[in-house]
Design a protein around this motif. Sequence first.
Motif, PDB file in Angstrom:
ATOM      1  N   ALA A 182       7.493  -8.317   8.884  1.00  0.00           N
ATOM      2  CA  ALA A 182       8.021  -7.804  10.155  1.00  0.00           C
ATOM      3  C   ALA A 182       8.348  -6.318  10.132  1.00  0.00           C
ATOM      4  O   ALA A 182       8.678  -5.750  11.167  1.00  0.00           O
ATOM      5  CB  ALA A 182       9.280  -8.591  10.535  1.00  0.00           C
ATOM      6  N   THR A 183       8.270  -5.679   8.967  1.00  0.00           N
ATOM      7  CA  THR A 183       8.699  -4.289   8.834  1.00  0.00           C
ATOM      8  C   THR A 183       7.505  -3.394   8.521  1.00  0.00           C
ATOM      9  O   THR A 183       6.977  -3.437   7.401  1.00  0.00           O
ATOM     10  CB  THR A 183       9.768  -4.152   7.725  1.00  0.00           C
ATOM     11  N   PRO A 184       7.056  -2.578   9.485  1.00  0.00           N
ATOM     12  CA  PRO A 184       5.856  -1.748   9.263  1.00  0.00           C
ATOM     13  C   PRO A 184       5.964  -0.829   8.048  1.00  0.00           C
ATOM     14  O   PRO A 184       4.967  -0.566   7.381  1.00  0.00           O
ATOM     15  CB  PRO A 184       5.758  -0.934  10.564  1.00  0.00           C
ATOM     16  N   GLN A 185       7.172  -0.336   7.762  1.00  0.00           N
ATOM     17  CA  GLN A 185       7.344   0.591   6.638  1.00  0.00           C
ATOM     18  C   GLN A 185       7.008  -0.053   5.296  1.00  0.00           C
ATOM     19  O   GLN A 185       6.791   0.648   4.305  1.00  0.00           O
ATOM     20  CB  GLN A 185       8.785   1.115   6.594  1.00  0.00           C
ATOM     21  N   LEU A 186       6.955  -1.389   5.257  1.00  0.00           N
ATOM     22  CA  LEU A 186       6.777  -2.088   3.990  1.00  0.00           C
ATOM     23  C   LEU A 186       5.392  -2.728   3.841  1.00  0.00           C
ATOM     24  O   LEU A 186       5.152  -3.458   2.889  1.00  0.00           O
ATOM     25  CB  LEU A 186       7.854  -3.164   3.836  1.00  0.00           C
ATOM     26  N   ILE A 187       4.487  -2.435   4.773  1.00  0.00           N
ATOM     27  CA  ILE A 187       3.180  -3.086   4.735  1.00  0.00           C
ATOM     28  C   ILE A 187       2.424  -2.770   3.450  1.00  0.00           C
ATOM     29  O   ILE A 187       1.717  -3.614   2.903  1.00  0.00           O
ATOM     30  CB  ILE A 187       2.339  -2.704   5.975  1.00  0.00           C
ATOM     31  N   ASP A 188       2.575  -1.541   2.939  1.00  0.00           N
ATOM     32  CA  ASP A 188       1.850  -1.168   1.719  1.00  0.00           C
ATOM     33  C   ASP A 188       2.294  -2.000   0.521  1.00  0.00           C
ATOM     34  O   ASP A 188       1.491  -2.253  -0.388  1.00  0.00           O
ATOM     35  CB  ASP A 188       2.039   0.317   1.413  1.00  0.00           C
ATOM     36  N   ILE A 189       3.564  -2.412   0.501  1.00  0.00           N
ATOM     37  CA  ILE A 189       4.063  -3.240  -0.597  1.00  0.00           C
ATOM     38  C   ILE A 189       3.345  -4.584  -0.582  1.00  0.00           C
ATOM     39  O   ILE A 189       2.880  -5.076  -1.622  1.00  0.00           O
ATOM     40  CB  ILE A 189       5.583  -3.442  -0.471  1.00  0.00           C
ATOM     41  N   ARG A 190       3.246  -5.184   0.588  1.00  0.00           N
ATOM     42  CA  ARG A 190       2.582  -6.479   0.714  1.00  0.00           C
ATOM     43  C   ARG A 190       1.092  -6.378   0.384  1.00  0.00           C
ATOM     44  O   ARG A 190       0.549  -7.198  -0.359  1.00  0.00           O
ATOM     45  CB  ARG A 190       2.789  -7.028   2.125  1.00  0.00           C
ATOM     46  N   LEU A 191       0.426  -5.367   0.923  1.00  0.00           N
ATOM     47  CA  LEU A 191      -1.004  -5.214   0.670  1.00  0.00           C
ATOM     48  C   LEU A 191      -1.287  -4.946  -0.807  1.00  0.00           C
ATOM     49  O   LEU A 191      -2.267  -5.444  -1.367  1.00  0.00           O
ATOM     50  CB  LEU A 191      -1.568  -4.083   1.533  1.00  0.00           C
ATOM     51  N   SER A 192      -0.418  -4.151  -1.432  1.00  0.00           N
ATOM     52  CA  SER A 192      -0.591  -3.865  -2.850  1.00  0.00           C
ATOM     53  C   SER A 192      -0.505  -5.144  -3.674  1.00  0.00           C
ATOM     54  O   SER A 192      -1.281  -5.352  -4.623  1.00  0.00           O
ATOM     55  CB  SER A 192       0.467  -2.868  -3.320  1.00  0.00           C
TER      56      SER A 192
END
Length: 204
Positions: A125-135
């Motif tokens: 739900a948090t756009p700022q954290l999308i890179d963490i999930r994708l990584s």
Amino acid sequence: MRTQRLEPRARPTQKRAGQTVDLILTTAAKLLEENGFEELTTNKICTAAGITPPALYRYFPNKYALLCELATRLMAAQNADLAQTAITKGGARPTVADMEEQLAAQVRITRAFPGGVAIMRTLYATPQLIDIRLSSHWSMVDGLKSSQTWLAARMSEPELIRRLRLAVELGNSAIEMVLEDPDLDEASIIHDVAEMIVAYLTKT
């Protein structure tokens, strides 16, 4: 939108510092689970943990960095379990039963991790954290690619990567669904998605 700093300010090098960081993270996870990300503040964490704001800011510049560290630890636990299963099963044709166990294990790990369900919810739900999930998802793909020798022998590397990447997304979607909606039939969802993933991975 101002870019949030996600990396910790410092890593603990002594036992006492490590205990402080663990206390901060445990408290943040508890408050996240109880109140949600929007209500989570560094001041509330400090009050609940019984520490001063400078003690927290020594390691984490903001709540985004805190969640990043929590998510990194959660996904490391998830990925470690998946990697171990992949190593032991990767030489054989994937089965629905094995895939069900992998998905069920991911659900168990997330539920057992302090604040695990809330952490996953916030990541999505948090756009700022999308890179963490994708990584994390790409880390899963990299680990699976090297261990899935049965699949690798039957398709090109680009195709294998594409199929594994989609399989990871399907699996995570199912995991999120059963964690967020306890009224659903968890076993049936895991079974259905396991069938989909195995059929997709092994189709010719």
